[in-house]
Design an enzyme around this catalytic site. Sequence first.
Site, mmCIF file in Angstrom:
data_model
loop_
_atom_site.group_PDB
_atom_site.id
_atom_site.type_symbol
_atom_site.label_atom_id
_atom_site.label_comp_id
_atom_site.label_asym_id
_atom_site.label_seq_id
_atom_site.Cartn_x
_atom_site.Cartn_y
_atom_site.Cartn_z
ATOM 1 N N GLY A 75 0.817 -1.504 -0.094
ATOM 2 C CA GLY A 75 -0.173 -0.014 0.029
ATOM 3 C C GLY A 75 0.655 1.219 0.118
ATOM 4 N N LYS A 118 0.828 3.292 7.181
ATOM 5 C CA LYS A 118 0.683 2.908 6.035
ATOM 6 C C LYS A 118 -0.694 2.353 5.495
ATOM 7 C CE LYS A 118 3.328 -0.276 5.273
ATOM 8 N NZ LYS A 118 4.924 -1.001 4.184
ATOM 9 N N ASP A 174 11.259 -10.036 4.802
ATOM 10 C CA ASP A 174 11.558 -8.530 4.322
ATOM 11 C C ASP A 174 12.696 -7.593 4.695
ATOM 12 O OD1 ASP A 174 11.335 -7.943 1.467
ATOM 13 O OD2 ASP A 174 9.074 -6.987 1.336
#
Length: 515
Positions: free
Chosen positions: A22, A38, A132
């Site tokens: 997003g 976010k 990640d």
Amino acid sequence: MDGDRVIGGYTLRRLLGRGGMGEVYLAATPTGGLAAVKLIHPALARDPAFRRRFEREVAAARLVARFCTAPVLDAGLDGDVAYLVTEYVKGPDLAQAVNEQGPLAGGNLEALAVGIATALSAIHGAGVIHRDLKPSNVLLSPLGPRVIDFGIAQLVEHDSPVSQALLGTPAFMAPEQVRGEPVTPAADVFAWGGLIAYAGTGRLPFGSGAAGTVLYRIVHDAPRLDGLDDGVRGVVERALAKDVLARPTAAELLAELVGGTRLAAASEVVERTWTGNLTPAPLRTGGPADGAGAPPGRARRRRKRWPWAVAGSGALVLAVAAAATLPGLNAPSRPYEAGFARSWAVGASDAGTARLDGAGYELTVRPGWRLWKSAPVQEPEHGVIVSGRATLEEGSGEYGVWCHGSAGSGERYEFGVSGAGAVSIVKRRTGTQGKALYGPAKVPRTAANRIVAECVRNGSAVTLRMWVNENLVAEVSDADAPYGPGEAGVHAASGPTEQARVRFESFAVRPATGT
């Protein structure tokens, strides 16, 4: 986008970036502070299975200790919009810094290695796997590196058409991720090794090119580490082991880097050794007054300077230990750092008393009074960062640090924290009522608080920023006859009916830029 859009009580100010999940916005909090919000793509947010995972993973992420991370502050659903609120970290990400200034070296590289290892120890300690870890998820704040977006990649797992093998960024994925095997904290350690190799050489350790080619190299080839500083190369090699069991844990990384100290102390080591002055490494081939107020691997580019602050004197022994472990991990030059033993005013005044207390400095303030003390040093001309750690040991007043002050006029910008957990920035001058520039706003209550204040001239105004316990809580400007550089120091104030006693454990003054 409408600048007045409000999501979950947070007013969105401007777009900070976009990603696979997003968009991220700088936002004003309900109490007037700053945060990063976010917004999850609506297509995901409308999925009931995603919402269940969102609630579960956010709950886990909120358990992560704040050391060298941008902590999760809030999350929720506002209609069809899922949002996640984290601390706003001011500074470039690692990818931007390396791209614009070239590889990191020496103390900054080693502080980066310690900081990210500290963050992973905190993340894994809460039972979360980042999944990640990459350069754009490491922000270089004035106080050192901060890891963001931990645990978020898992939100698109399970029922999503996105396969486990594609979760993460190819260049920093571990071999087991490439093979689609279960992901453990060891995958984050592998990514840590790749990050430090990239930061120190300006190259991806397994090269660039098509994703399939890079993934093949990750599984089958050795990383390219030539040119990486010897101080970190050995531990990076072990972190990049193909065998999961051969890699150290995040805690073992930290133990090897700084001798197995606590996370809080390791965080202070990072702040102490992080200069924030990211000077490109060489291109490599191959690759004292008293005041008492009245009551109440790339081509070189033009260098950028990032402000920086340091931990208190309590981190000195740890910094020395780290330097013994990592060659070249030396603290930057110190324009001034207090041990309080020399030149700080002691004795009684109308407002109260000041005395030395071992290695600390204690202010006892009479009911309804304010007591402020100057450090025996002048501020640098172009901007200053003042930091101090203190505890309210008696009473219900407030305390903190101040900058751009004058003992003669009583002018100063005060950055304070109250015993009730309220923070404020107040412009003061003796004989006048203080003008609140920010707050009061609430922060989590703790026994001791580390307060960092930044005062920097910005055209015809002074920009003021305040951190409490590593969290940016305020950023304001004063353009109404702003004060200029002068003195800095500490202050304390009591409530109307009982005295307050505050003990300062540390105090430091640093230039806010590399000038």
